[in-house]
Motif scaffolding. Sequence first.
Motif, PDB file in Angstrom:
ATOM      1  N   PHE A  11      -8.453   1.361  -5.872  1.00  0.00           N
ATOM      2  CA  PHE A  11      -9.684   2.042  -5.475  1.00  0.00           C
ATOM      3  C   PHE A  11      -9.649   3.459  -5.992  1.00  0.00           C
ATOM      4  O   PHE A  11      -8.672   4.163  -5.806  1.00  0.00           O
ATOM      5  CB  PHE A  11      -9.838   2.061  -3.957  1.00  0.00           C
ATOM      6  CG  PHE A  11     -10.252   0.737  -3.386  1.00  0.00           C
ATOM      7  CD1 PHE A  11     -11.516   0.214  -3.649  1.00  0.00           C
ATOM      8  CD2 PHE A  11      -9.383   0.001  -2.604  1.00  0.00           C
ATOM      9  CE1 PHE A  11     -11.895  -1.001  -3.130  1.00  0.00           C
ATOM     10  CE2 PHE A  11      -9.760  -1.226  -2.085  1.00  0.00           C
ATOM     11  CZ  PHE A  11     -11.018  -1.724  -2.348  1.00  0.00           C
ATOM     12  N   ARG A  19      -5.903   4.593  -5.665  1.00  0.00           N
ATOM     13  CA  ARG A  19      -5.016   4.093  -4.649  1.00  0.00           C
ATOM     14  C   ARG A  19      -4.861   2.590  -4.867  1.00  0.00           C
ATOM     15  O   ARG A  19      -5.819   1.853  -4.876  1.00  0.00           O
ATOM     16  CB  ARG A  19      -5.656   4.368  -3.295  1.00  0.00           C
ATOM     17  CG  ARG A  19      -4.682   4.272  -2.184  1.00  0.00           C
ATOM     18  CD  ARG A  19      -5.319   4.473  -0.832  1.00  0.00           C
ATOM     19  NE  ARG A  19      -4.246   4.333   0.137  1.00  0.00           N
ATOM     20  CZ  ARG A  19      -3.566   5.366   0.612  1.00  0.00           C
ATOM     21  NH1 ARG A  19      -3.887   6.567   0.266  1.00  0.00           N
ATOM     22  NH2 ARG A  19      -2.577   5.155   1.467  1.00  0.00           N
ATOM     23  N   ALA A  21      -4.553  -0.824  -3.849  1.00  0.00           N
ATOM     24  CA  ALA A  21      -4.741  -1.562  -2.602  1.00  0.00           C
ATOM     25  C   ALA A  21      -4.156  -2.966  -2.712  1.00  0.00           C
ATOM     26  O   ALA A  21      -3.775  -3.564  -1.712  1.00  0.00           O
ATOM     27  CB  ALA A  21      -6.214  -1.628  -2.241  1.00  0.00           C
ATOM     28  N   SER A  40       0.810  -3.137   8.311  1.00  0.00           N
ATOM     29  CA  SER A  40       0.320  -1.932   8.975  1.00  0.00           C
ATOM     30  C   SER A  40      -1.060  -1.545   8.456  1.00  0.00           C
ATOM     31  O   SER A  40      -1.567  -2.139   7.501  1.00  0.00           O
ATOM     32  CB  SER A  40       1.312  -0.789   8.773  1.00  0.00           C
ATOM     33  OG  SER A  40       1.696  -0.732   7.420  1.00  0.00           O
ATOM     34  N   ASN A  41      -1.671  -0.542   9.042  1.00  0.00           N
ATOM     35  CA  ASN A  41      -2.994  -0.084   8.619  1.00  0.00           C
ATOM     36  C   ASN A  41      -2.940   0.369   7.163  1.00  0.00           C
ATOM     37  O   ASN A  41      -2.025   1.068   6.764  1.00  0.00           O
ATOM     38  CB  ASN A  41      -3.460   1.091   9.481  1.00  0.00           C
ATOM     39  CG  ASN A  41      -3.701   0.679  10.919  1.00  0.00           C
ATOM     40  OD1 ASN A  41      -3.000   1.106  11.818  1.00  0.00           O
ATOM     41  ND2 ASN A  41      -4.662  -0.180  11.127  1.00  0.00           N
ATOM     42  N   GLY A  42      -3.920  -0.066   6.410  1.00  0.00           N
ATOM     43  CA  GLY A  42      -3.970   0.336   5.012  1.00  0.00           C
ATOM     44  C   GLY A  42      -3.051  -0.461   4.109  1.00  0.00           C
ATOM     45  O   GLY A  42      -2.870  -0.128   2.943  1.00  0.00           O
ATOM     46  N   ALA A  43      -2.481  -1.550   4.627  1.00  0.00           N
ATOM     47  CA  ALA A  43      -1.543  -2.336   3.830  1.00  0.00           C
ATOM     48  C   ALA A  43      -2.249  -3.140   2.747  1.00  0.00           C
ATOM     49  O   ALA A  43      -1.637  -3.554   1.767  1.00  0.00           O
ATOM     50  CB  ALA A  43      -0.755  -3.273   4.740  1.00  0.00           C
ATOM     51  N   GLY A  44      -3.551  -3.372   2.943  1.00  0.00           N
ATOM     52  CA  GLY A  44      -4.305  -4.122   1.947  1.00  0.00           C
ATOM     53  C   GLY A  44      -4.753  -5.504   2.411  1.00  0.00           C
ATOM     54  O   GLY A  44      -5.199  -6.318   1.604  1.00  0.00           O
ATOM     55  N   LYS A  45      -4.667  -5.750   3.702  1.00  0.00           N
ATOM     56  CA  LYS A  45      -5.035  -7.070   4.224  1.00  0.00           C
ATOM     57  C   LYS A  45      -6.521  -7.352   4.028  1.00  0.00           C
ATOM     58  O   LYS A  45      -6.891  -8.410   3.518  1.00  0.00           O
ATOM     59  CB  LYS A  45      -4.678  -7.162   5.725  1.00  0.00           C
ATOM     60  CG  LYS A  45      -3.234  -6.795   6.032  1.00  0.00           C
ATOM     61  CD  LYS A  45      -2.934  -6.857   7.511  1.00  0.00           C
ATOM     62  CE  LYS A  45      -3.682  -5.832   8.357  1.00  0.00           C
ATOM     63  NZ  LYS A  45      -3.327  -4.438   8.093  1.00  0.00           N
ATOM     64  N   SER A  46      -7.346  -6.403   4.442  1.00  0.00           N
ATOM     65  CA  SER A  46      -8.793  -6.612   4.279  1.00  0.00           C
ATOM     66  C   SER A  46      -9.157  -6.676   2.806  1.00  0.00           C
ATOM     67  O   SER A  46     -10.029  -7.453   2.397  1.00  0.00           O
ATOM     68  CB  SER A  46      -9.573  -5.486   4.948  1.00  0.00           C
ATOM     69  OG  SER A  46      -9.291  -5.446   6.320  1.00  0.00           O
ATOM     70  N   THR A  47      -8.489  -5.855   2.015  1.00  0.00           N
ATOM     71  CA  THR A  47      -8.756  -5.867   0.577  1.00  0.00           C
ATOM     72  C   THR A  47      -8.451  -7.235  -0.013  1.00  0.00           C
ATOM     73  O   THR A  47      -9.190  -7.740  -0.853  1.00  0.00           O
ATOM     74  CB  THR A  47      -7.917  -4.787  -0.122  1.00  0.00           C
ATOM     75  OG1 THR A  47      -8.144  -3.538   0.524  1.00  0.00           O
ATOM     76  CG2 THR A  47      -8.279  -4.671  -1.586  1.00  0.00           C
ATOM     77  N   GLU A 174      -9.192  -9.862  11.525  1.00  0.00           N
ATOM     78  CA  GLU A 174      -9.079  -9.269  12.870  1.00  0.00           C
ATOM     79  C   GLU A 174     -10.291  -9.630  13.707  1.00  0.00           C
ATOM     80  O   GLU A 174     -10.886  -8.771  14.356  1.00  0.00           O
ATOM     81  CB  GLU A 174      -8.936  -7.749  12.774  1.00  0.00           C
ATOM     82  CG  GLU A 174      -7.713  -7.310  11.988  1.00  0.00           C
ATOM     83  CD  GLU A 174      -7.540  -5.797  12.053  1.00  0.00           C
ATOM     84  OE1 GLU A 174      -7.584  -5.254  13.160  1.00  0.00           O
ATOM     85  OE2 GLU A 174      -7.359  -5.174  10.990  1.00  0.00           O
ATOM     86  N   HIS A 207      -3.163  -7.975  14.047  1.00  0.00           N
ATOM     87  CA  HIS A 207      -2.156  -6.941  14.273  1.00  0.00           C
ATOM     88  C   HIS A 207      -1.174  -7.361  15.352  1.00  0.00           C
ATOM     89  O   HIS A 207      -0.235  -6.649  15.661  1.00  0.00           O
ATOM     90  CB  HIS A 207      -2.835  -5.628  14.670  1.00  0.00           C
ATOM     91  CG  HIS A 207      -3.270  -4.815  13.499  1.00  0.00           C
ATOM     92  ND1 HIS A 207      -2.389  -4.090  12.743  1.00  0.00           N
ATOM     93  CD2 HIS A 207      -4.480  -4.642  12.932  1.00  0.00           C
ATOM     94  CE1 HIS A 207      -3.037  -3.484  11.769  1.00  0.00           C
ATOM     95  NE2 HIS A 207      -4.318  -3.822  11.847  1.00  0.00           N
TER      96      HIS A 207
HETATM   97  N1  LIG Z   1     -14.002   0.399  -0.463  1.00  0.00           N
HETATM   98  C1  LIG Z   1     -12.898   1.152  -0.549  1.00  0.00           C
HETATM   99  N2  LIG Z   1     -12.907   2.311  -1.262  1.00  0.00           N
HETATM  100  C2  LIG Z   1     -11.793   3.065  -1.388  1.00  0.00           C
HETATM  101  N3  LIG Z   1     -10.635   2.747  -0.835  1.00  0.00           N
HETATM  102  C3  LIG Z   1     -10.537   1.628  -0.112  1.00  0.00           C
HETATM  103  C4  LIG Z   1     -11.676   0.773   0.079  1.00  0.00           C
HETATM  104  N4  LIG Z   1     -11.294  -0.277   0.838  1.00  0.00           N
HETATM  105  C5  LIG Z   1      -9.994  -0.073   1.115  1.00  0.00           C
HETATM  106  N5  LIG Z   1      -9.533   1.056   0.552  1.00  0.00           N
HETATM  107  C6  LIG Z   1      -8.169   1.557   0.609  1.00  0.00           C
HETATM  108  O1  LIG Z   1      -7.299   0.510   0.263  1.00  0.00           O
HETATM  109  C7  LIG Z   1      -6.176   0.487   1.098  1.00  0.00           C
HETATM  110  C8  LIG Z   1      -6.067  -0.847   1.778  1.00  0.00           C
HETATM  111  O2  LIG Z   1      -7.128  -0.949   2.725  1.00  0.00           O
HETATM  112  P1  LIG Z   1      -7.384  -2.236   3.605  1.00  0.00           P
HETATM  113  O3  LIG Z   1      -8.686  -2.045   4.275  1.00  0.00           O
HETATM  114  O4  LIG Z   1      -7.218  -3.450   2.784  1.00  0.00           O
HETATM  115  O5  LIG Z   1      -6.207  -2.155   4.674  1.00  0.00           O
HETATM  116  P2  LIG Z   1      -5.909  -3.120   5.889  1.00  0.00           P
HETATM  117  O6  LIG Z   1      -4.577  -3.718   5.644  1.00  0.00           O
HETATM  118  O7  LIG Z   1      -7.017  -4.042   6.120  1.00  0.00           O
HETATM  119  O8  LIG Z   1      -5.790  -2.078   7.081  1.00  0.00           O
HETATM  120  P3  LIG Z   1      -6.280  -2.208   8.592  1.00  0.00           P
HETATM  121  O9  LIG Z   1      -5.194  -2.882   9.332  1.00  0.00           O
HETATM  122  O10 LIG Z   1      -6.408  -0.775   9.027  1.00  0.00           O
HETATM  123  O11 LIG Z   1      -7.568  -2.929   8.617  1.00  0.00           O
HETATM  124  C9  LIG Z   1      -6.324   1.639   2.063  1.00  0.00           C
HETATM  125  O12 LIG Z   1      -5.567   2.707   1.572  1.00  0.00           O
HETATM  126  C10 LIG Z   1      -7.786   1.967   2.006  1.00  0.00           C
HETATM  127  O13 LIG Z   1      -7.985   3.338   2.198  1.00  0.00           O
END
Ligand SMILES: Nc1ncnc2c1ncn2[C@@H]1O[C@H](COP(=O)(O)OP(=O)(O)OP(=O)(O)O)[C@@H](O)[C@H]1O
Lengths: 268, 306
Positions: A11, A19, A21, A40-47, A174, A207
């Motif tokens: 991203f 960054r 992801a 953990s938060n920001g690990a990239g799961k949602s991505t 989640e 989580h």
């Molecule tokens: N649309 C976006 N634009 C810029 N950065 C993004 C975007 N989506 C995610 N990121 C970044 O990518 C990284 C992974 O984010 P992601 O949402 O996948 O984390 P996650 O594992 O789902 O965390 P959480 O448990 O908090 O939901 C994070 O650093 C986030 O800031």
Amino acid sequence: MLELRSLYKKFQSSAGNGRMALKDVSLSLQPNDFVTVIGSNGAGKSTLLNAIAGVFPVDSGQVVIDGQDVTYLPEYRRASVIGRVFQDPMQGTAGSMSIEENMAMALKRGLRRGLSKGVSAKDRDYFRQQLSSLGLGLEDRLLEPVKLLSGGQRQALALLMATLSKPKLLLLDEHTAALDPRTAQEIQELTCDIVRRGSLSVLMVTHNLRLALAVGTRTIMMHEGEIVLDVSDPERSEMTVSDLLERFHDAKGERLSDDRILLEVCTY
Amino acid sequence: MSSALGAMFRVLEQGLVYAVMAVGVYFTSRVLDFPDLTVDGSFPMGAAIAGRLLIGGVNPLIATLCAPVAGFFAGAATGALNTKLRISNLLAGILTMTALYSVNLRIMGRSNLPLLRTGTVLTVMEDMGISPKLSAFLLFCIVIVILKLMVDTFLRTEFGLALRATGDNELMIRSLGVNTDSMKIVGIGIANAQVALSGALVAQYQGFADIGMGVGTVVAGLASVIIGEAIIPPKSVGMGTLGAIIGSVAYRLCVFLALRLGFAPTDLKLVTALLVIAALSGKSIKSGIGAEGRKASRHAGTEISV
Ligand SMILES: Nc1ncnc2c1ncn2[C@@H]1O[C@H](COP(=O)(O)OP(=O)(O)OP(=O)(O)O)[C@@H](O)[C@H]1O
Ligand SMILES: [Mg+2]
């Protein structure tokens, strides 16, 4: 069923330095695999889930669903095989539309939408029958707008809608996190019920480490965009939450005293 | 007494003919949640096309029906600017509206087309033996009833459901396999088809097409929709379109009363704008008290930005 080949996604941040992801993520799912995803938060799961659903294009790598390379297909063209439930109960349903209208739209997942009646009498019977399986009394409220439902009821409906037209893959991000503990547990049980009934593969982000081990058939852990742990039954069924943390630290070769994952375990 | 009655009858006729436009504005602003400014250009475009064709001797029914076809493409252009080129919704509408000003002048050849000596849909009614006193009222009633039934039915089809969901929850309907870009393009097109039809009818009703007749159409349409919502809570699609129609008549009544109170016709746009501001501020104060939810504040925001 689902095949991810070396996915990368970066991203661009406003500061300029991007960054990572997703970093070299490969994953192969068989039909009926039920994978829980932790990290953990920001690990990239949602991505990861968004990349599979096609919300954005990946930088490199391949997404193959059921033998078809969908890497370059937009989200709406992948939808016929993918059901999704989001964290926010508001996101999975259209609040101003009635329960039956929402279900009718879900029934048409990935199909051409023409000028025939949106909700037919036959659909209505089917919806009533499906809704009664939720045990929430929604079968008597077909004509009510969804915004009148509680968060838990809305999420239950979203779950039903995500699986109504038998997708091959179910992505849950989640999906119980915004609910109170009791409703969350009910929705979780419902999820397992629905998954058991239909044959489909599931990726479920949570989580709750205990839950991640208790349900499904396989658990993967993500850290800084990478899959750092991947365990399946029967090995997994023997594991405890502290084993999981141990394995995480081994995999990363680091031992942080204030690990964020650890903190999250304590809150459950 | 009878002159007052006659005046009220005129108000009713106006309310009905502009209701065709108001239903179009309801379609974009409420169903699609898209603040569409194309309307100020597509309304006079409908008038220009019908006017030009009528002067050319084309059958009035065909001339009138050409307007919505062109209106559809005008709306679709705004939708495409917004979804394909990622231009903001307001700016996309402004761009189309501005471009249409030149297009409309080209269509008309000059800034005003008198239609008093040409046949119109109204003279067609009169030729069928309907009294000139009733012809406009009857015609507009028929048009608005047919239009309302068509819109209501359409919004309950499979396609219509997807269109409504696009306005309600884009993320969700896309995850169900709908191309929301196409939905917006088609939806805004349909709305502007209605607006252009209204423009074509208004031109024939008032006896001329004018390049300036579109100014303030969006705001008048919004005023109608908002007044309609106050009179009939839009609990369903049918109530929503009915509200827009009744709101349109009520709005024309407000205009009529404002004139009676001594406002100059040139002040009416100001009066209308104040009316809409008053309605919106009342609403945002109400929702500001009741709701702290994200959804509620988002809605208040879009309503004000409309
Ligand atoms: N649309 C976006 N634009 C810029 N950065 C993004 C975007 N989506 C995610 N990121 C970044 O990518 C990284 C992974 O984010 P992601 O949402 O996948 O984390 P996650 O594992 O789902 O965390 P959480 O448990 O908090 O939901 C994070 O650093 C986030 O800031
Ligand atoms: Mg996440």
